[in-house]
Each structure stands twice: as C-alpha cells, then as structure tokens.
Design a protein around this motif. Structure first.
Motif, PDB file in Angstrom:
ATOM      1  N   ARG A 148       0.847  -1.188   0.000  1.00 14.40           N
ATOM      2  CA  ARG A 148       0.000   0.000   0.000  1.00 14.40           C
ATOM      3  C   ARG A 148       0.882   1.238   0.000  1.00 14.40           C
ATOM      4  NH1 ARG A 148      -2.417   3.288   3.998  1.00 14.40           N
ATOM      5  NH2 ARG A 148      -1.358   2.094   5.633  1.00 14.40           N
ATOM      6  N   PHE A 149       0.515   2.222  -0.811  1.00 16.97           N
ATOM      7  CA  PHE A 149       1.272   3.461  -0.944  1.00 16.97           C
ATOM      8  C   PHE A 149       1.039   4.291   0.321  1.00 16.97           C
ATOM      9  CE2 PHE A 149       2.533   6.638  -4.494  1.00 16.97           C
ATOM     10  CZ  PHE A 149       3.283   7.393  -3.627  1.00 16.97           C
ATOM     11  N   THR A 150       2.100   4.543   1.075  1.00 13.48           N
ATOM     12  CA  THR A 150       2.014   5.356   2.286  1.00 13.48           C
ATOM     13  C   THR A 150       3.053   6.469   2.221  1.00 13.48           C
ATOM     14  OG1 THR A 150       3.623   4.069   3.542  1.00 13.48           O
ATOM     15  CG2 THR A 150       1.313   3.317   3.602  1.00 13.48           C
ATOM     16  N   ALA A 151       3.052   7.314   3.226  1.00 16.66           N
ATOM     17  CA  ALA A 151       3.970   8.451   3.261  1.00 16.66           C
ATOM     18  C   ALA A 151       5.433   8.019   3.202  1.00 16.66           C
ATOM     19  CB  ALA A 151       3.718   9.285   4.515  1.00 16.66           C
ATOM     20  N   GLU A 152       5.739   6.834   3.684  1.00 12.10           N
ATOM     21  CA  GLU A 152       7.132   6.389   3.658  1.00 12.10           C
ATOM     22  C   GLU A 152       7.643   6.136   2.241  1.00 12.10           C
ATOM     23  OE1 GLU A 152       7.847   1.946   4.584  1.00 12.10           O
ATOM     24  OE2 GLU A 152       6.027   2.453   5.698  1.00 12.10           O
ATOM     25  N   HIS A 153       6.727   6.040   1.274  1.00 13.54           N
ATOM     26  CA  HIS A 153       7.119   5.781  -0.111  1.00 13.54           C
ATOM     27  C   HIS A 153       7.243   7.050  -0.940  1.00 13.54           C
ATOM     28  CE1 HIS A 153       4.915   1.916   0.979  1.00 13.54           C
ATOM     29  NE2 HIS A 153       6.178   1.557   0.833  1.00 13.54           N
ATOM     30  N   LEU A 154       6.972   8.197  -0.339  1.00 20.95           N
ATOM     31  CA  LEU A 154       6.935   9.446  -1.114  1.00 20.95           C
ATOM     32  C   LEU A 154       8.295   9.799  -1.716  1.00 20.95           C
ATOM     33  CD1 LEU A 154       4.564  11.614   1.102  1.00 20.95           C
ATOM     34  CD2 LEU A 154       4.145  10.894  -1.254  1.00 20.95           C
ATOM     35  N   GLU A 155       9.360   9.586  -0.988  1.00 22.90           N
ATOM     36  CA  GLU A 155      10.682   9.918  -1.528  1.00 22.90           C
ATOM     37  C   GLU A 155      10.977   9.099  -2.779  1.00 22.90           C
ATOM     38  OE1 GLU A 155      15.409  10.033  -0.191  1.00 22.90           O
ATOM     39  OE2 GLU A 155      13.843   9.789   1.332  1.00 22.90           O
ATOM     40  N   GLY A 156      10.642   7.807  -2.731  1.00 22.25           N
ATOM     41  CA  GLY A 156      10.845   6.958  -3.903  1.00 22.25           C
ATOM     42  C   GLY A 156       9.945   7.353  -5.059  1.00 22.25           C
ATOM     43  N   ALA A 157       8.714   7.732  -4.752  1.00 20.95           N
ATOM     44  CA  ALA A 157       7.792   8.172  -5.800  1.00 20.95           C
ATOM     45  C   ALA A 157       8.298   9.449  -6.461  1.00 20.95           C
ATOM     46  CB  ALA A 157       6.402   8.391  -5.208  1.00 20.95           C
ATOM     47  N   LEU A 158       8.829  10.360  -5.664  1.00 22.46           N
ATOM     48  CA  LEU A 158       9.371  11.600  -6.200  1.00 22.46           C
ATOM     49  C   LEU A 158      10.548  11.310  -7.136  1.00 22.46           C
ATOM     50  CD1 LEU A 158       9.336  14.703  -6.193  1.00 22.46           C
ATOM     51  CD2 LEU A 158      10.821  14.628  -4.177  1.00 22.46           C
ATOM     52  N   ARG A 159      11.365  10.329  -6.781  1.00 23.33           N
ATOM     53  CA  ARG A 159      12.480   9.943  -7.660  1.00 23.33           C
ATOM     54  C   ARG A 159      11.954   9.483  -9.017  1.00 23.33           C
ATOM     55  NH1 ARG A 159      14.792   5.448  -9.541  1.00 23.33           N
ATOM     56  NH2 ARG A 159      13.331   4.110  -8.380  1.00 23.33           N
TER      57      ARG A 159
END
Length: 274
Positions: free
Chosen positions: A9-20
């Motif tokens: 599940r997409f959570t706040a902890e994945h935001l840095e990777g998503a931004l990349r």
C-alpha cells in the motif's frame, strides 16, 4: 535490480521513492504535490530490494474515480509491471473510471477497457502583467458548498474533498450572480510555479475573466493551465503567453452520459485529477 518484486500500500514512507520516479519521468511534481495527491487517494507501490520502482494511485470522487500517477522505473519497463500496478490500484468498485494517458500508456489503458474521449492540452509560461477584470473576486469560506455544487454539475463527480483541499492550499476566484456563484477558478502552487484549475464556468467568456483575474495576481510568474481541446481555450491561452507544452489523452471506462448543465470544466485541477 533483481526480478523479485513485492507490492505494498502506498504510504507516506514511499513518497521519496515516488518523487524519484516522477523526476526520472520528467514530471514537475514536488514532494508537496505528491503529498496532496496521496491525501486524496489510495494507491500501490512496487518494490524491488526495498526501492520504489512503480506507483499507481486511485482517487475516488463519489461514483467516479481517477487512475493517476502510474509510473514504472525505466529499468523495469516491459515486464507488465504497469498493468499489475493498475489492477491493484483499481480494486475499487465504482461505476466510472477516468484517466489522462500519455501516448506510451495508451495501449495498456485500452487493454484495460478505457476509451479515448478527448484531448488534454497543457499550456504554460510566464504571465504578462495585466489588469484584473471587474466582477471577479476571491472566494470566502462560505462559498465552498456552492463551488462544490458547480464542480459536481460540470464534471459529474463528487469532488468535495478536492475543492476543500484546493481552497486550503491555495486561493479561489469567483464570479457572482447576485447571491449565487456563476463560476470559479483555483490557483495553487505546483511544480515549477503555480497551476490554475479547475476553472468552472458557464461560458468561455466567464472562464477567460476568471483566468485573467488569476493572471493579474502573478505578473512575471510561471503558470500552468491544463485545458481540453473541447473547451476551446487553447488559442486564447497561447495569445496570453502560455505556450502549448504537450498534453495527454482523456480516457474513460464505464459511466453514464455527460450531465446536462450549462456549466463546463474549462481547465483541469491537474491531469491526474481531471
């Protein structure tokens, strides 16, 4: 990178990777833009060795949902990962799905049952100094229910959460017709500068007045407007100095006929959000 993939599940902890990933794809989204999308959405990420290698979000708007932010790491393409992400993100029972496709994504979305229904046209540039038109003013909090109602008429979607978010994060310009609202436009920080949209109005003239009011607030500033070919604003936007900068293909799966209403969406909140 190994072939061992997991989905989460997409959570706040994945935001840095998503931004990349969005930067790798050449998209202008800031961390704050991802955060807003995640507040409004549910989503899924693909992970390889703990690193985010794919994302997909689904943003529910009542009986309509937007599929968006579908990105696969360049090193992981050609393996069906985009389809796997889409199918997981779309595990949500709604009558109608919408998205804005790139040319590269079009074949996948067609296989998933989406049908092209129009063109999205991106315009952007530095705003020339101009005078604010009469009859347009900034909204107040009490205008929120009326803006939500106009947006629902124009889009056929219940975007109350989005409109409230846009009012909290930015500013809303309105045209009044006595005690009622006759149109509105949102302005918020996004990407390289700011974005204007959605713009909801009953005529192209009112849409232009709303946008001119917004332009007058940002002389020399970078501004983006995502409109549609059907709205007919593209030549006018180009004449204001906002040059064409690509766009996408509007697609739908399911849903009813377009609502019968004088109000129209002349500019999108974002390609991801319609």
């Amino acid at each position: 990178m190994t072939d061992t993939l997991t989905f989460d599940r997409f959570t706040a902890e994945h935001l840095e990777g998503a931004l990349r990933l969005s930067r790798q794809a050449g998209w202008p989204h800031r961390a704050e833009d991802w955060q807003m999308l995640l507040r409004l959405s549910r989503g899924v990420v693909a992970l390889a060795e703990g690193q985010v290698v794919g994302t997909a979000l689904a943003t529910p708007f009542g009986g309509v949902a937007m599929a968006n932010m579908i990105i696969v790491d360049a090193a992981m393409r050609g393996r069906g990962l985009g389809r796997s992400l889409m199918e997981r993100a779309m595990a949500l029972e709604v009558p109608e799905w919408r998205l804005t496709a790139t040319a590269d994504g079009l074949p996948l979305y067609e296989k998933l049952g989406f049908v092209a229904c129009g063109r999205v046209l991106q315009h952007q540039g530095l705003v020339a100094a101009q005078n604010a038109p009469d009859g347009v003013e900034w909204a107040v909090q009490a205008d929120l229910p009326a803006m939500v109602a106009l947006d629902r008429q124009a889009t056929g979607a219940d975007r109350a959460g989005l409109i409230a978010e846009l009012m909290a994060e930015g500013q809303m310009a309105v045209i009044r017709d006595g005690a009622a609202l006759a149109g509105f436009a949102a302005l918020r920080t996004f990407g390289r500068g700011a974005v204007a949209g959605p713009v909801i109005a009953a005529s192209a003239g009112d849409a232009q007045r709303l946008l001119t009011f917004v332009f007058a607030q940002r002389p020399g500033g970078f501004l983006r407007v995502d409109t549609t070919e059907a709205a007919g604003l593209a030549p006018w936007l180009a004449a204001q100095g906002l040059a064409p900068a690509g766009g996408g293909i509007a697609m739908r799966r399911g849903g009813a006929a377009a609502p019968q209403t004088p109000f129209q969406c002349f500019a999108l909140a974002a390609q991801a959000l319609g």
